[in-house]
Design an enzyme around this catalytic site. Structure first.
Site, mmCIF file in Angstrom:
data_model
loop_
_atom_site.group_PDB
_atom_site.id
_atom_site.type_symbol
_atom_site.label_atom_id
_atom_site.label_comp_id
_atom_site.label_asym_id
_atom_site.label_seq_id
_atom_site.Cartn_x
_atom_site.Cartn_y
_atom_site.Cartn_z
ATOM 1 N N ASN A 80 0.801 -1.224 0.000
ATOM 2 C CA ASN A 80 0.000 0.000 0.000
ATOM 3 C C ASN A 80 0.835 1.277 0.000
ATOM 4 O O ASN A 80 0.311 2.365 0.193
ATOM 5 C CB ASN A 80 -0.948 -0.002 1.198
ATOM 6 C CG ASN A 80 -1.776 -1.263 1.245
ATOM 7 O OD1 ASN A 80 -1.540 -2.123 2.080
ATOM 8 N ND2 ASN A 80 -2.705 -1.411 0.313
ATOM 9 N N ILE A 88 1.044 6.855 -0.573
ATOM 10 C CA ILE A 88 0.343 5.944 0.347
ATOM 11 C C ILE A 88 -1.103 5.756 -0.098
ATOM 12 O O ILE A 88 -1.784 6.723 -0.430
ATOM 13 C CB ILE A 88 0.340 6.533 1.776
ATOM 14 C CG1 ILE A 88 1.774 6.774 2.250
ATOM 15 C CG2 ILE A 88 -0.411 5.622 2.740
ATOM 16 C CD1 ILE A 88 1.878 7.705 3.444
ATOM 17 N N CYS A 89 -1.572 4.507 -0.083
ATOM 18 C CA CYS A 89 -2.974 4.204 -0.352
ATOM 19 C C CYS A 89 -3.628 3.858 0.984
ATOM 20 O O CYS A 89 -3.438 2.768 1.511
ATOM 21 C CB CYS A 89 -3.088 3.032 -1.332
ATOM 22 S SG CYS A 89 -4.787 2.618 -1.738
ATOM 23 N N LEU A 90 -4.341 4.840 1.558
ATOM 24 C CA LEU A 90 -5.015 4.644 2.841
ATOM 25 C C LEU A 90 -6.257 5.525 2.840
ATOM 26 O O LEU A 90 -6.162 6.735 2.621
ATOM 27 C CB LEU A 90 -4.080 5.020 3.998
ATOM 28 C CG LEU A 90 -4.624 4.825 5.411
ATOM 29 C CD1 LEU A 90 -4.915 3.345 5.689
ATOM 30 C CD2 LEU A 90 -3.646 5.365 6.444
#
Length: 195
Positions: A80, A88-90
């Site tokens: 992620n 960042i993938c959040l």
């Protein structure tokens, strides 16, 4: 405009228990309250254990009603997090952000993300595929990257300082340059020669 009093309160709150939480925040350059640097301790029982990860934090004018922009400065091997640029993938840094959240909760969420990757919603497809298809290789690579990029051995750092000082650069400048590039000797040399 950024709510300065809220950000100052958040900085104080976050740094109050940094030994327990494993996260902290500082002003990036000592002056601009909308550009911060976060630090996350690698979670125990994960390939990131023992590492210290630096996060670049930029607060948009609409903060806290808009999410902070966060990006890993320390290279990390994680489904992620982009292995190329630290993106960042959040969800809470995007559409699930709420003004009730704080910079500390965002950093704690990143720390939790290190412990519990979500390979089905990846930022880095190559890492996600490796995580899903060959976990032992993923874990070994993540541990290697943690050793290489997230752990600064003080003796190794002193050797780098000594080498660069012997090349004729002032020690204070060498130390600050090495710190700014997470101890990467080659990048530090490039910066010192160009600057």
């Amino acid at each position: 405009m950024v709510d300065i009093s809220r950000v100052q309160k958040e900085l104080t709150e976050c740094n109050r228990d940094r030994e327990v939480s494993g996260v902290s925040i500082a002003l990036h350059d000592g002056a601009n309250i909308s550009h911060l640097t976060g630090t996350i301790a690698g979670p125990t029982d994960s390939p990131y254990e023992g590492g210290t990860f630096t996060i670049d934090i930029r607060l948009p004018g609409g903060y806290p009603f808009e999410p902070p922009k966060m990006q890993f400065v320390t290279k990390v091997w994680h489904p992620n997090i982009s292995s190329q640029n630290g993106a960042i993938c959040l969800d809470i840094l995007k559409d699930q952000w709420s003004p009730a959240l704080t910079l500390k909760t965002a950093l704690l969420s990143l720390q939790a993300l290190l412990s519990s990757p979500a390979p089905d919603d990846p930022q880095d497809a190559v890492v996600a595929q490796q995580y899903l298809r060959d976990y032992p290789t993923f874990a070994a690579t993540a541990r290697y990257w943690t050793e290489a990029f997230a752990k600064s051995s003080s003796t190794g750092m002193e050797e780098k300082v000594q080498k660069l000082v012997e090349m004729g650069f002032p020690e204070d400048l060498v130390r600050s340059t090495l710190k700014s590039v997470d101890g990467d000797e080659n990048t530090a040399l490039e910066k010192l020669c160009s600057g």
